[in-house]
Design an enzyme around this catalytic site. Sequence first.
Site, mmCIF file in Angstrom:
data_model
loop_
_atom_site.group_PDB
_atom_site.id
_atom_site.type_symbol
_atom_site.label_atom_id
_atom_site.label_comp_id
_atom_site.label_asym_id
_atom_site.label_seq_id
_atom_site.Cartn_x
_atom_site.Cartn_y
_atom_site.Cartn_z
ATOM 1 C CG ASP A 142 -2.384 0.427 0.577
ATOM 2 O OD1 ASP A 142 -2.458 0.718 -0.623
ATOM 3 O OD2 ASP A 142 -3.358 0.494 1.346
ATOM 4 C CG LEU A 377 -12.625 -5.705 0.504
ATOM 5 C CD1 LEU A 377 -11.641 -6.087 1.599
ATOM 6 C CD2 LEU A 377 -12.521 -6.694 -0.655
ATOM 7 C CB VAL A 378 -18.998 -2.926 1.873
ATOM 8 C CG1 VAL A 378 -20.482 -2.960 2.183
ATOM 9 C CG2 VAL A 378 -18.222 -2.413 3.088
ATOM 10 C CD GLU A 381 -17.068 -7.334 4.180
ATOM 11 O OE1 GLU A 381 -15.861 -7.196 4.394
ATOM 12 O OE2 GLU A 381 -17.931 -6.611 4.732
ATOM 13 C CG ASP A 499 21.520 -3.318 -35.502
ATOM 14 O OD1 ASP A 499 21.159 -2.860 -36.596
ATOM 15 O OD2 ASP A 499 21.106 -2.894 -34.400
HETATM 16 P P1 ADQ Z 1 -11.252 0.399 2.885
HETATM 17 O O1 ADQ Z 1 -11.269 1.791 2.417
HETATM 18 O O2 ADQ Z 1 -11.179 0.215 4.341
HETATM 19 O O3 ADQ Z 1 -10.071 -0.440 2.196
HETATM 20 P P2 ADQ Z 1 -13.359 -1.634 2.054
HETATM 21 O O4 ADQ Z 1 -12.711 -2.438 1.030
HETATM 22 O O5 ADQ Z 1 -14.767 -1.358 1.721
HETATM 23 O O6 ADQ Z 1 -12.660 -0.230 2.289
HETATM 24 O O7 ADQ Z 1 -13.302 -2.382 3.427
HETATM 25 C C1 ADQ Z 1 -14.036 -1.933 4.535
HETATM 26 C C2 ADQ Z 1 -14.147 -3.034 5.587
HETATM 27 O O8 ADQ Z 1 -14.660 -2.468 6.769
HETATM 28 C C3 ADQ Z 1 -15.109 -4.145 5.183
HETATM 29 O O9 ADQ Z 1 -14.567 -5.394 5.485
HETATM 30 C C4 ADQ Z 1 -16.370 -3.889 6.036
HETATM 31 O O10 ADQ Z 1 -17.065 -5.039 6.430
HETATM 32 C C5 ADQ Z 1 -15.793 -3.217 7.236
HETATM 33 N N1 ADQ Z 1 -16.789 -2.295 7.813
HETATM 34 C C6 ADQ Z 1 -17.332 -1.227 7.260
HETATM 35 N N2 ADQ Z 1 -18.222 -0.653 8.099
HETATM 36 C C7 ADQ Z 1 -18.233 -1.378 9.225
HETATM 37 C C8 ADQ Z 1 -18.905 -1.274 10.488
HETATM 38 N N3 ADQ Z 1 -19.770 -0.289 10.800
HETATM 39 N N4 ADQ Z 1 -18.641 -2.187 11.413
HETATM 40 C C9 ADQ Z 1 -17.761 -3.167 11.163
HETATM 41 N N5 ADQ Z 1 -17.091 -3.315 10.020
HETATM 42 C C10 ADQ Z 1 -17.313 -2.423 9.055
HETATM 43 C C11 ADQ Z 1 -9.009 -0.211 1.244
HETATM 44 C C12 ADQ Z 1 -9.438 0.392 -0.087
HETATM 45 C C13 ADQ Z 1 -10.496 -0.482 -0.729
HETATM 46 C C14 ADQ Z 1 -10.022 -1.913 -0.876
HETATM 47 C C15 ADQ Z 1 -9.443 -2.417 0.440
HETATM 48 C C16 ADQ Z 1 -8.782 -3.775 0.282
HETATM 49 O O11 ADQ Z 1 -9.894 1.713 0.085
HETATM 50 O O12 ADQ Z 1 -10.878 0.041 -1.979
HETATM 51 O O13 ADQ Z 1 -11.092 -2.716 -1.251
HETATM 52 O O14 ADQ Z 1 -8.482 -1.516 0.955
HETATM 53 O O15 ADQ Z 1 -7.784 -3.734 -0.687
#
Ligand code: ADQ
Length: 745
Positions: A142, A377-378, A381, A499
């Site tokens: 990252d 990732l939401v 999920e 060449d």
């Molecule tokens: P993030 O910006 O953190 O990651 P994301 O990929 O959506 O974004 O992951 C968020 C995580 O937080 C998810 O696993 C979700 O379940 C969890 N989460 C969100 N709200 C929550 C809550 N209220 N309570 C508990 N858990 C919660 C960065 C990049 C992304 C990329 C990831 C991985 O910005 O684009 O997908 O890295 O590479």
Amino acid sequence: MEINKRVIIVSNRLPVKIKEQDGEMTYHTSEGGLATGLASIYKQNNNLWIGWPGAIVEDRVKTKVEEDLQQKNLLPIFLTQQEINEFYEGFSNETIWPLFHYFPTYTTYNPQYWESYKAVNQKFADAILKVASKDDVIWIHDYQLMLVPQMVRDVLPEVSIGFFQHIPFPSYEIFRILPWRKELLQGVLGADVLGFHTYDDVRHFLSATTRILNIDGMANELTIGNRKVAVDAFPISIDYKKYRQIAEDNITRRNERKLKQLINHNKLVISIDRLDYSKGIIHRLRAYELFLQKHPELRGKVTMIQLVVPSRDNVPQYKELKEEMNRMVSEINGRFSTLGWQPIQHFYRSFPIHLLSALYKAADVALVTPMRDGMNLVSKEYIASKIDQKGVLVLSETAGASRELSDAVLVNPNDIWEFSDKIYSALNMPEDEQKRRMAAMQQTVARFDIFNWVNNFMDKLAEVKAQQQAMYTRRINTSIQQKIGIRYYYGQKRLIFLDYDGTLVPFHNQVDAAIPDKDLLSILKKLSEDPHNTVVITSGRDYNTLQAWLGHLPLDMIAEHGAWYRDHGKEWRSRRDLNNEWRHEIHRVMDMYARRTPGAFIEEKSFSLAWHYRKVEEGLGSLRAHELMADIKHFVSDQGLQLLQGDKVIEIKSITVNKGKAAKRWLEKDDYDFVMAIGDDYTDEDTFKAMPDDAITIKVGNNVSAATYFMSSYAEVRALLHELYMAENIGDQLRRDAGILKEAS
Ligand code: ADQ
């Protein structure tokens, strides 16, 4: 995956949260996607994860923390408050984060932050170097650590390094705004494999390296010095099975039932993210508000549950965002609520995974609508949790996930009007369509899960390393050079094909600037004056130029890839069987394209025409070249011509003319006991292929080649040639000495 090597994972944060309570340290291991995926690696054998433990650790407990974490294969890097302010919150989160998410107006350019970023990256690199050896595999993660790959490479030039960026890589026009753009690119290019979520990120990265560092590559491979670097898309994912299991768990089922009661069995819309302006929270609220405004009949029948995880709330923009979000939520609730119904249930905190899972399961619609997101990732999920396959995903087209999840309802989060319509149609989507779309997306997420992501990345890294090593063994080193020297020395009849451009002189932007210098003339003179040698210059250039530059030397020459040739001391001759009737038509089309393309020009040779675009604006040149090729391709094949694509040039000539055919003429002339050919571009491949099995063939550069050996530059070629005639001289001297000794005895 290479399991026999030691793997070191490096990221800004360790997958552990550390707390001190009453003098006791507690460690809470993260359940996040990345940590789960990489757990299969770092927990094994003596593998390791290096990073910041997420809190300021006092000196007195540092050793204890180190010892405790060592048990878990973790190695902490301690940061000071100032480093956290300037490196982490500063450069990482106020400079790179906003810019890479296309928020240039939020971007801070503070030299002090940059200094801190460099220093902390060095701190990470030093920590790696303390424990790493050249046989390890180092995987750096990252945007906080973009300088680390090169810092490690400087000390361990052969080590395997991978770099994965979790956030988007912006388009060149955005990236170039950054004052430290060059340093960041050079930093990450220390890796052997550079991974991004999407092909668009890869494209943007390659375009930035071409334009900013002037590095060219073939497709998604770059050549950095002697090293091949692969740039590729590896879309990250989740542990699909785990999310399914949690969704089926009894705790989740209970939570789901309670949740449905809580919202009176209304239709449920969910929104879940970290507090961040990149996540589109405000736009989403606006779209939802507009939806309620346009559809009074649905008021009281739909509820939105909005979860926001607190994040970075001491950075000013996040504070403002939070205030704006709170204001909007209360405004919408104030405007539309009735006694028994509230349009938005808002939570500003983290939720346990079983509650999160219940929300995913219960939701009719998930609004995952970031302004920009590396992946998100939401969305995945949500898909994994949908056991009954009912539910709709509304997804931003600017989230990396949209590239894989094409069965989602895609939306432009800026288009509030259309967005609000899509919320409506998502809520009204027929069940069979919901299931069809969900099933297709589940298949994708199940197949390309986090473990697949880890394996793909590690496999690619191993593959690139193996390629580099194969190249390495074919690189001319001192021992290979000595062997060539010995064969040269014993050779009585030597034939040497050389060449010209790129092989004996560097590649110039100005075609005529490649005039031979004194040093080169002296090398060629000495080589060609040796009565045991026949030296043939094999060039694509026209014969007049070669004659003017090298005509005075006792060299043989092949010009225009074999259309013209000269034996030393004789006149130039051309192949009699070639016709030029095609010329007029090709010239007409090339000229049309040259007039539309500033910097392009036509080179006229007696049996070929070349269209050069080395001076044309980056990108435009190859675009026009492709148009031109498409335009003439039928004519070219009808007329028995050949179209050659070179380095910023396309050339049309008779198919029967090539350097290999021309070289054969020399090979057939005599029985040589030493044959060598050196060249740098695609036209030299014909020469290499025409050579006898025991010939020495050398490619200058790193591209795939039929040659046996590789060299990196024209300077190395000159050094080799110099060594060869020196070997002869030293040999002569030895022979003479031997003679003297014999006589004396
Ligand atoms: P993030 O910006 O953190 O990651 P994301 O990929 O959506 O974004 O992951 C968020 C995580 O937080 C998810 O696993 C979700 O379940 C969890 N989460 C969100 N709200 C929550 C809550 N209220 N309570 C508990 N858990 C919660 C960065 C990049 C992304 C990329 C990831 C991985 O910005 O684009 O997908 O890295 O590479």
